[in-house]
Motif scaffolding. Sequence first.
Motif, short mmCIF file in Angstrom:
data_model
loop_
_atom_site.label_atom_id
_atom_site.label_comp_id
_atom_site.label_asym_id
_atom_site.label_seq_id
_atom_site.Cartn_x
_atom_site.Cartn_y
_atom_site.Cartn_z
N TYR A 1 0.85 -1.19 0.00
CA TYR A 1 0.00 0.00 0.00
C TYR A 1 0.88 1.24 0.00
CZ TYR A 1 -2.91 3.80 1.76
OH TYR A 1 -3.54 5.01 1.93
N VAL A 2 0.67 2.12 -0.98
CA VAL A 2 1.43 3.36 -1.11
C VAL A 2 0.53 4.52 -0.71
CG1 VAL A 2 2.78 4.84 -2.64
CG2 VAL A 2 2.79 2.36 -2.99
N HIS A 3 0.95 5.25 0.31
CA HIS A 3 0.15 6.37 0.83
C HIS A 3 0.70 7.70 0.32
CE1 HIS A 3 -2.46 8.58 3.52
NE2 HIS A 3 -1.41 9.24 4.01
N GLU A 4 -0.09 8.37 -0.50
CA GLU A 4 0.24 9.68 -1.05
C GLU A 4 1.57 9.70 -1.79
OE1 GLU A 4 0.03 12.43 2.19
OE2 GLU A 4 -2.18 12.40 2.23
N GLY A 5 1.97 8.55 -2.32
CA GLY A 5 3.18 8.46 -3.11
C GLY A 5 4.48 8.58 -2.34
N LEU A 6 4.41 8.65 -1.01
CA LEU A 6 5.60 8.87 -0.20
C LEU A 6 5.91 7.73 0.75
CD1 LEU A 6 5.10 12.64 0.74
CD2 LEU A 6 6.61 11.70 -1.02
N THR A 7 4.88 7.13 1.33
CA THR A 7 5.07 6.09 2.33
C THR A 7 4.50 4.77 1.81
OG1 THR A 7 4.86 7.75 4.07
CG2 THR A 7 4.73 5.44 4.73
N THR A 8 5.28 3.71 1.92
CA THR A 8 4.86 2.38 1.46
C THR A 8 4.84 1.41 2.63
OG1 THR A 8 5.86 2.79 -0.72
CG2 THR A 8 5.32 0.51 -0.16
N PHE A 9 3.71 0.72 2.79
CA PHE A 9 3.55 -0.31 3.82
C PHE A 9 3.49 -1.67 3.13
CE2 PHE A 9 1.62 3.59 5.35
CZ PHE A 9 2.17 3.74 6.62
N GLU A 10 4.28 -2.64 3.62
CA GLU A 10 4.35 -3.95 2.99
C GLU A 10 4.30 -5.07 4.03
OE1 GLU A 10 7.02 -3.69 -0.92
OE2 GLU A 10 8.07 -2.92 0.85
N PRO A 11 3.13 -5.45 4.49
CA PRO A 11 3.04 -6.65 5.32
C PRO A 11 3.08 -7.90 4.42
CG PRO A 11 0.88 -5.66 5.05
CD PRO A 11 1.86 -4.74 4.37
N SER A 12 3.75 -8.94 4.87
CA SER A 12 3.83 -10.18 4.09
C SER A 12 3.73 -11.37 5.03
CB SER A 12 5.13 -10.24 3.28
OG SER A 12 6.26 -10.20 4.12
N TYR A 13 3.25 -12.47 4.48
CA TYR A 13 3.06 -13.69 5.28
C TYR A 13 3.73 -14.85 4.59
CZ TYR A 13 0.79 -17.44 7.88
OH TYR A 13 0.56 -18.55 8.66
#
Length: 213
Positions: free
Chosen positions: A128-140
């Motif tokens: 998930y990319v928030h406002e083009g600046l912050t990326t969240f990457e949960p993985s399992y």
Amino acid sequence: MMKASFKARYEPDKAAAASTISINAGDFKLRASLTDATIVNGPSLNGLAIAVEKPGFFIVDYNVPKKDIRFQFMNSVRVAEKPLNLTYIHSKGDGRTILDGALVIDSGNKVSANHVLGTVNTKLKYTYVHEGLTTFEPSYDLGKNAWDFAVTRKVYGDDVFRATYQTSAKNLGLEWNRSSKQNGSFKITASVNLAEERKIPKLCAETIWDFEM
């Protein structure tokens, strides 16, 4: 056009270097990579690899000293009007085959999966990319039955900070990356195993210079 890159890696107990030369030949790219093992103690084939690539379609890598060849094929199809990027990788040496897929929902959301055929090694990831600046990457990781997390933040244009945590190994990692066409690129990483009694961070620095000829 010919492009070349040089990478140096520094750690408290050792240093290493590698370089890559690529040549555009119509729709194809020819690439040769070597490490410091190729030239230290006299020229040799150690660390030498060559590749042929057609961007977006296939890559064939050949590791010269190991006599190992790896095939990678890429394709893209549409599912519910969304692009699904597929990758097939097969290494002849260890016989391992990897299937990778990424479904791009929109500019800020992507789901991907990675599976090694014949094993329980399967990883699922949501980006998930928030406002083009912050990326969240949960993985399992289904094989380890464990979660991993990563957060990336762009700051000051060329600077990127990244934090990762592997729950199975209890490894915490921090990374600072800067990419600049004028001054080259560098990356500084620090990692620590929170499960160890003595939590001593491991440090590493990399510098990369790119050239066009």
